[in-house]
Write a protein that holds these residues in place. Sequence first.
Motif, PDB file in Angstrom:
ATOM      1  N   ALA A 103      13.652  74.007  56.105  1.00 12.48           N
ATOM      2  CA  ALA A 103      12.281  73.673  55.675  1.00 12.48           C
ATOM      3  C   ALA A 103      12.232  72.243  55.149  1.00 12.48           C
ATOM      4  CB  ALA A 103      11.827  74.673  54.617  1.00 12.48           C
ATOM      5  N   TRP A 104      12.357  71.295  56.067  1.00 18.90           N
ATOM      6  CA  TRP A 104      12.349  69.892  55.644  1.00 18.90           C
ATOM      7  C   TRP A 104      10.975  69.466  55.127  1.00 18.90           C
ATOM      8  CZ3 TRP A 104      16.469  67.066  54.746  1.00 18.90           C
ATOM      9  CH2 TRP A 104      17.678  67.395  55.360  1.00 18.90           C
ATOM     10  N   GLY A 105       9.937  69.974  55.759  1.00 22.01           N
ATOM     11  CA  GLY A 105       8.600  69.562  55.319  1.00 22.01           C
ATOM     12  C   GLY A 105       8.331  69.981  53.878  1.00 22.01           C
ATOM     13  N   GLU A 106       8.649  71.220  53.574  1.00 18.84           N
ATOM     14  CA  GLU A 106       8.456  71.708  52.216  1.00 18.84           C
ATOM     15  C   GLU A 106       9.326  70.942  51.225  1.00 18.84           C
ATOM     16  OE1 GLU A 106       8.980  75.898  49.711  1.00 18.84           O
ATOM     17  OE2 GLU A 106       9.123  75.870  51.918  1.00 18.84           O
ATOM     18  N   LEU A 107      10.573  70.644  51.651  1.00 24.37           N
ATOM     19  CA  LEU A 107      11.489  69.928  50.759  1.00 24.37           C
ATOM     20  C   LEU A 107      10.974  68.512  50.465  1.00 24.37           C
ATOM     21  CD1 LEU A 107      14.210  69.783  49.254  1.00 24.37           C
ATOM     22  CD2 LEU A 107      15.226  68.962  51.388  1.00 24.37           C
ATOM     23  N   GLY A 109       7.888  67.501  50.586  1.00 22.40           N
ATOM     24  CA  GLY A 109       6.717  67.605  49.708  1.00 22.40           C
ATOM     25  C   GLY A 109       7.120  67.782  48.246  1.00 22.40           C
ATOM     26  N   ASP A 110       8.137  68.646  48.004  1.00 21.46           N
ATOM     27  CA  ASP A 110       8.632  68.832  46.634  1.00 21.46           C
ATOM     28  C   ASP A 110       9.233  67.541  46.087  1.00 21.46           C
ATOM     29  OD1 ASP A 110       7.828  71.436  46.724  1.00 21.46           O
ATOM     30  OD2 ASP A 110       9.817  72.234  47.260  1.00 21.46           O
ATOM     31  N   ARG A 113       6.462  65.220  44.973  1.00 27.30           N
ATOM     32  CA  ARG A 113       5.838  65.670  43.729  1.00 27.30           C
ATOM     33  C   ARG A 113       6.747  65.406  42.529  1.00 27.30           C
ATOM     34  NH1 ARG A 113       3.949  69.718  47.255  1.00 27.30           N
ATOM     35  NH2 ARG A 113       5.792  71.015  46.837  1.00 27.30           N
ATOM     36  N   GLN A 150      18.003  69.675  47.527  1.00 23.32           N
ATOM     37  CA  GLN A 150      17.489  70.776  46.713  1.00 23.32           C
ATOM     38  C   GLN A 150      18.091  70.762  45.312  1.00 23.32           C
ATOM     39  OE1 GLN A 150      18.430  74.182  49.208  1.00 23.32           O
ATOM     40  NE2 GLN A 150      16.251  74.441  49.718  1.00 23.32           N
TER      41      GLN A 150
END
Length: 587
Positions: A103-107, A109-110, A113, A150
Amino acid sequence: MSSPATPFEIARDTLKQLAQRRIAPTPDNYQTLYHEIAGTKPSGTDFPERQLRSLAAALPKSSPDQLRLARQLDEAVKAANWEAYQNHLTGFINGLAETQKLAWGELIGDLMRQWQARHPGLTPARKRDSLEHVLAGSASNSDNLFSRLQGLLRAWGQGSENEGNLAVDTEETAKTDSPEPTVAASEPQLLNEIRELFAFTLETAIASQLADSPQLAEDARTLAADVRRARRVDETQAFLARLKRFAFKLELLAEDQQELRKSLLGLMRLLVENITELITDDRWLQGQIEVVREIIDKPLSQRSIDDAERRLKEVLFKQSQLKASLLDAREAIKQMLAGFVDHLADFAGATSDYHDKIEGFAAKISSADDVSQLESVLAEVMRETRNIQINALRSHDELRQTEQKVKEAEARIHELEHELARTSILVRHDQLTGALNRHGLEDMFDKEIARARRHETVLCVALLDIDNFKKLNDSLGHDAGDQALIHLANTCRTTLRPQDTVARYGGEEFVILLPETHIEDATMVLTRLQRELTKNFFLHDNEKVLITFSAGVTQMTEQDNPTSVIKRADEAMYKAKQTGKNRVVSQ
């Protein structure tokens, strides 16, 4: 029947085969049979070696996985194995697909932020440094980069500078809450010991095994120095990356050595199979060739090579002695023949002188005026005739003596040649059973004892004796007894492990050495051998004869020597005889 040579003959035979095999006369069936008879391959089924090699060469080789794929593809092309080539390539692509599922996109985005959020004790500069550090250390490994990012985000969320401090902070919190501070205080020491143990393993256990690869040995020592210096997470991650590359190189080296071993064994096998074509008389080499053939046909082990070396040295020493005697006997024949030729020449010269003297006496007789003048001439004729007669008798006697000596020398030569051939065959040790004899057992005993003490392993010894062997000899004859011994020895060889040793100790007694075997397991081995001997009947004149044995098993101790351990095994075997025979007793 000659093979068809012309296309017409091949086509004719193809049509015959279609009819005889009752195959439908389709173009595909015709083409298949045509190429089968001609011994050719259809042009459409040629393996695309050049194209596949080009494809493999165009693939990237920047990571260990990519290098491994390139090697696998190259091996598949060499073997003309399209299925293996396809499997390796699809497996690698599937692995890439699994990696891309992260999940590179989610990572990301985090990450954005957390970058914009405020964290106590963390400035944007420190965040940038920690992010650059993670990217520099794991850019070539997407899985590792994902997990480290992560960890970095979790560390920022708790106010830590990098992902490594999260584990440290968590451990410190646990140490604070733990009621056992002594255990927490010993963890850094334990980590240092583990690091030192890892370095020691690289320097000794691994580097010492790479004497033939000095570059890899140097890499192992360099890795040992790196693991000793590694204190921070980035240094540890860098060390792990280098360690993976080193492990991949070791894997390639192991594959190369295995391929080299196969090639050497193949070369040795080829030499052994064709050695008879290189020499005119191989009777003296049969035993040696058989030993080498046994070695290359079985899995290699130091024990089998040591045994073969000892056996070959023994037979070569015996053959060298016999060959020297053979050469001496042949030289003696040459000298006798040369002396006889010289004597014949002397005799021929004496005969020529005799003829000359006779001609002179004939002239004197012709010129004599009265009988009184002939008396002295006749006396000389008689004297010379007597001398030549004596020489002829002496030559006859010497000829007979020389003939007898030549016959004796020829018989000795034949005896020595037979002994040479028999000695080569007797490299099998015991002439009857093919097992080791007493002398061979002593040598193997010394080797096995030394090996057991060097490797700190156990060694068990078994002494077995055929039950009612005298009754078997008396009832069926000594030939049947010999065949029973051979049957038992063959059953031992087929049932026991390659590293086990079987020796004929005397008469109907055999000694078995069982290395790296505890006494309980050794007892089970002898029991299994009894069952195999019961299942494999001994045949005498096409009649089944049941053969059993009683055995004693014992395990060597530090104070034992071959004599003491065999004596203890003999006592156990005697107990097995007393308790009903066909038993195994351990002591």
